[in-house]
Design a protein around this motif. Structure first.
Motif, PDB file in Angstrom:
ATOM      1  N   GLY A   1      56.652 -17.251  35.103  1.00 46.87           N
ATOM      2  CA  GLY A   1      55.731 -16.138  35.083  1.00 46.87           C
ATOM      3  C   GLY A   1      54.439 -16.590  34.448  1.00 46.87           C
ATOM      4  N   ASP A   2      53.734 -15.654  33.849  1.00 38.12           N
ATOM      5  CA  ASP A   2      52.466 -15.963  33.217  1.00 38.12           C
ATOM      6  C   ASP A   2      52.713 -16.661  31.876  1.00 38.12           C
ATOM      7  OD1 ASP A   2      49.585 -15.764  32.790  1.00 38.12           O
ATOM      8  OD2 ASP A   2      50.104 -14.281  31.267  1.00 38.12           O
ATOM      9  N   ALA A   3      52.485 -17.973  31.821  1.00 42.07           N
ATOM     10  CA  ALA A   3      52.610 -18.780  30.593  1.00 42.07           C
ATOM     11  C   ALA A   3      54.042 -18.943  30.117  1.00 42.07           C
ATOM     12  CB  ALA A   3      51.747 -18.193  29.468  1.00 42.07           C
ATOM     13  N   TRP A   4      55.021 -18.743  30.990  1.00 41.29           N
ATOM     14  CA  TRP A   4      56.414 -18.977  30.599  1.00 41.29           C
ATOM     15  C   TRP A   4      57.224 -19.498  31.779  1.00 41.29           C
ATOM     16  CZ3 TRP A   4      59.819 -16.219  33.528  1.00 41.29           C
ATOM     17  CH2 TRP A   4      59.402 -15.001  34.063  1.00 41.29           C
ATOM     18  N   THR A   5      58.265 -20.247  31.427  1.00 36.23           N
ATOM     19  CA  THR A   5      59.236 -20.766  32.381  1.00 36.23           C
ATOM     20  C   THR A   5      60.619 -20.501  31.815  1.00 36.23           C
ATOM     21  OG1 THR A   5      57.715 -22.567  32.943  1.00 36.23           O
ATOM     22  CG2 THR A   5      60.002 -22.815  33.671  1.00 36.23           C
ATOM     23  N   ILE A   6      61.555 -20.134  32.666  1.00 34.83           N
ATOM     24  CA  ILE A   6      62.943 -19.953  32.235  1.00 34.83           C
ATOM     25  C   ILE A   6      63.817 -20.822  33.120  1.00 34.83           C
ATOM     26  CG2 ILE A   6      64.880 -18.354  32.009  1.00 34.83           C
ATOM     27  CD1 ILE A   6      62.905 -16.126  31.468  1.00 34.83           C
ATOM     28  N   ALA A   7      64.588 -21.704  32.494  1.00 36.82           N
ATOM     29  CA  ALA A   7      65.476 -22.611  33.213  1.00 36.82           C
ATOM     30  C   ALA A   7      66.927 -22.283  32.895  1.00 36.82           C
ATOM     31  CB  ALA A   7      65.183 -24.060  32.829  1.00 36.82           C
ATOM     32  N   ALA A   8      67.768 -22.308  33.912  1.00 41.65           N
ATOM     33  CA  ALA A   8      69.192 -22.024  33.738  1.00 41.65           C
ATOM     34  C   ALA A   8      69.908 -23.234  33.158  1.00 41.65           C
ATOM     35  CB  ALA A   8      69.821 -21.638  35.071  1.00 41.65           C
ATOM     36  N   VAL A   9      70.788 -22.973  32.201  1.00 42.67           N
ATOM     37  CA  VAL A   9      71.650 -24.003  31.613  1.00 42.67           C
ATOM     38  C   VAL A   9      73.091 -23.529  31.790  1.00 42.67           C
ATOM     39  CG1 VAL A   9      72.222 -25.323  29.544  1.00 42.67           C
ATOM     40  CG2 VAL A   9      69.854 -24.546  29.916  1.00 42.67           C
TER      41      VAL A   9
ATOM     42  N   ASN B   1      81.108 -18.070  34.972  1.00 43.94           N
ATOM     43  CA  ASN B   1      79.760 -17.914  35.527  1.00 43.94           C
ATOM     44  C   ASN B   1      78.678 -17.839  34.460  1.00 43.94           C
ATOM     45  OD1 ASN B   1      80.343 -15.345  34.522  1.00 43.94           O
ATOM     46  ND2 ASN B   1      79.529 -14.243  36.304  1.00 43.94           N
ATOM     47  N   HIS B   2      78.977 -18.207  33.229  1.00 44.69           N
ATOM     48  CA  HIS B   2      78.029 -18.028  32.133  1.00 44.69           C
ATOM     49  C   HIS B   2      76.863 -19.011  32.237  1.00 44.69           C
ATOM     50  CE1 HIS B   2      76.360 -17.589  28.120  1.00 44.69           C
ATOM     51  NE2 HIS B   2      77.125 -16.535  27.936  1.00 44.69           N
ATOM     52  N   LEU B   3      75.655 -18.469  32.078  1.00 48.29           N
ATOM     53  CA  LEU B   3      74.434 -19.257  31.990  1.00 48.29           C
ATOM     54  C   LEU B   3      73.726 -18.960  30.677  1.00 48.29           C
ATOM     55  CD1 LEU B   3      72.787 -18.709  35.517  1.00 48.29           C
ATOM     56  CD2 LEU B   3      74.150 -20.676  34.789  1.00 48.29           C
ATOM     57  N   CYS B   4      73.149 -19.994  30.072  1.00 43.54           N
ATOM     58  CA  CYS B   4      72.134 -19.799  29.050  1.00 43.54           C
ATOM     59  C   CYS B   4      70.778 -19.970  29.726  1.00 43.54           C
ATOM     60  CB  CYS B   4      72.292 -20.813  27.920  1.00 43.54           C
ATOM     61  SG  CYS B   4      73.804 -20.622  26.940  1.00 43.54           S
ATOM     62  N   TYR B   5      69.722 -19.522  29.053  1.00 46.73           N
ATOM     63  CA  TYR B   5      68.384 -19.601  29.627  1.00 46.73           C
ATOM     64  C   TYR B   5      67.428 -20.232  28.616  1.00 46.73           C
ATOM     65  CZ  TYR B   5      70.193 -16.399  33.152  1.00 46.73           C
ATOM     66  OH  TYR B   5      70.941 -15.823  34.152  1.00 46.73           O
ATOM     67  N   ALA B   6      66.783 -21.318  29.035  1.00 49.72           N
ATOM     68  CA  ALA B   6      65.881 -22.064  28.157  1.00 49.72           C
ATOM     69  C   ALA B   6      64.428 -21.759  28.501  1.00 49.72           C
ATOM     70  CB  ALA B   6      66.136 -23.559  28.293  1.00 49.72           C
ATOM     71  N   VAL B   7      63.620 -21.599  27.461  1.00 41.39           N
ATOM     72  CA  VAL B   7      62.173 -21.397  27.620  1.00 41.39           C
ATOM     73  C   VAL B   7      61.484 -22.600  26.966  1.00 41.39           C
ATOM     74  CG1 VAL B   7      60.205 -19.887  27.145  1.00 41.39           C
ATOM     75  CG2 VAL B   7      62.474 -18.895  27.546  1.00 41.39           C
TER      76      VAL B   7
ATOM     77  N   THR C   1      71.379 -17.521  24.516  1.00 40.27           N
ATOM     78  CA  THR C   1      72.735 -18.063  24.604  1.00 40.27           C
ATOM     79  C   THR C   1      73.786 -17.052  25.010  1.00 40.27           C
ATOM     80  OG1 THR C   1      73.032 -17.736  22.212  1.00 40.27           O
ATOM     81  CG2 THR C   1      72.249 -19.898  22.940  1.00 40.27           C
ATOM     82  N   GLY C   2      73.400 -15.803  25.304  1.00 40.42           N
ATOM     83  CA  GLY C   2      74.383 -14.828  25.761  1.00 40.42           C
ATOM     84  C   GLY C   2      75.547 -14.723  24.796  1.00 40.42           C
TER      85      GLY C   2
ATOM     86  N   THR D   1      65.399 -22.733  18.737  1.00 41.50           N
ATOM     87  CA  THR D   1      65.968 -21.478  18.267  1.00 41.50           C
ATOM     88  C   THR D   1      66.864 -20.895  19.343  1.00 41.50           C
ATOM     89  OG1 THR D   1      63.932 -21.022  17.016  1.00 41.50           O
ATOM     90  CG2 THR D   1      65.461 -19.190  17.327  1.00 41.50           C
ATOM     91  N   TYR D   2      68.051 -20.432  18.922  1.00 38.25           N
ATOM     92  CA  TYR D   2      68.941 -19.716  19.829  1.00 38.25           C
ATOM     93  C   TYR D   2      68.756 -18.214  19.616  1.00 38.25           C
ATOM     94  CZ  TYR D   2      71.804 -23.964  20.598  1.00 38.25           C
ATOM     95  OH  TYR D   2      72.269 -25.215  20.927  1.00 38.25           O
ATOM     96  N   TYR D   3      68.720 -17.481  20.733  1.00 34.37           N
ATOM     97  CA  TYR D   3      68.694 -16.032  20.686  1.00 34.37           C
ATOM     98  C   TYR D   3      69.954 -15.521  21.383  1.00 34.37           C
ATOM     99  CZ  TYR D   3      63.860 -16.530  19.204  1.00 34.37           C
ATOM    100  OH  TYR D   3      62.726 -16.862  18.501  1.00 34.37           O
TER     101      TYR D   3
END
Length: 285
Positions: free
Chosen positions: A131-139, A147-153, A161-162, A197-199
């Motif tokens: 998006g605008d000034a951000w990227t989210i990558a699936a881990v 089916n669990h994914l984490c999402y890295a920025v 980290t769900g 940082t993990y959220y």
């Protein structure tokens, strides 16, 4: 970060805000935390339960901005059901984990799988959107669920980290879908990363992720040692193991503990270390 009242929005940094859903429980802690990533346009991570008050809170937090994606880490019912209502309200696509429907003998009704989850796009490991000034990558982090994914920025070193890594408790690994071998491999995968940082979806942010994950791995290895010791003493029934291993445990959490013990035992069985006969476990000959 202080615990928020349900429905309030807290801006954590320039890219991340959080809204707490009204679903506290012995398994969800203060509730499911929904995250918004972005400023001009946003992605919504783990929209949470389908509760009208929570949807209204999310719409206030979005504040009319375009929603690029609605993203779920996995499809337990405290994480994904609000995706449908949020899609209807914003027109945003549901992008993220794969659908998964499985009957599970787990201990909590709210963790059964969301049978109506229907993503517009499934992300595989390493795939991303922006998006605008951000990227989210699936881990990809199977273990708690397959089916669990984490999402890295990468822009700020955040990892959402769900339920794979939580800020207040270890996660439940509940067979048949929960898999201890996969969970441990996913922890090792995170250990090798450099996120800052993990959220988590439940509990406070984790600012020492490398140390924290090392502790989780050590904790699971210690549980395995406890199980092997009990098997050596002839304790082969899971309820008896739980009583011996989890002294002082809140009785409401005994079912979750039993599921994780079972996950360890299945892993030991698959490695040829333990065997089962009529719900009684023992060391393999």
């Amino acid at each position: 970060m202080d615990t928020l009242p349900t429905g309030d929005c807290m801006v954590i940094d320039g890219l991340i805000a959080r809204v707490l859903a009204p679903n506290p429980s012995p398994y969800t802690y203060t509730g499911t935390q929904t995250y918004l990533v972005g400023t001009q346009n946003v992605a919504v991570i783990d929209p949470g339960p389908d509760e009208p008050d929570h949807l209204a809170a999310l719409m206030r937090a979005i504040a009319g901005r375009p929603v690029v994606a609605i993203m779920c880490t996995h499809t337990h019912r405290d994480h994904s059901p609000a995706a449908r209502a949020l899609k209807q309200a914003t027109g945003a696509p549901i992008i993220g984990c794969a659908p998964l429907v499985l009957d599970d003998a787990g201990p909590r009704a709210d963790a059964s799988f969301d049978r109506d989850y229907a993503p517009d796009r499934v992300l595989t490991d390493g795939e991303s959107l922006s998006g605008d000034a951000w990227t989210i990558a699936a881990v990809a982090t199977p273990g708690h669920t397959s089916n669990h994914l984490c999402y890295a920025v990468p822009e700020n070193g955040a990892l959402f980290t769900g339920d794979h890594v939580m800020g207040w408790s270890t996660t439940v690994v509940s067979p048949p879908d929960g898999d201890m071998k996969a969970y441990m491999a996913s922890l090792a995968k995170l250990y090798d990363r450099s996120d800052r940082t993990y959220y988590p979806a439940h509990g406070e942010p984790i600012t020492n992720p490398h140390q924290f994950v090392r502790g989780l791995i050590g904790h699971r290895k210690q549980r395995e040692k406890q199980i092997l010791r009990l098997l050596g003493e002839g304790v082969g029934a899971i309820p008896d193991m739980v009583t011996r291993m989890y002294v002082g445990l809140d009785p409401r959490l005994s079912g979750a503990a039993a599921r994780s013990v079972l996950a360890h035992l299945i892993d030991l069985r698959d490695r040829g270390i333990a065997t089962e006969t009529d719900d009684h476990w023992r060391n393999a000959a």
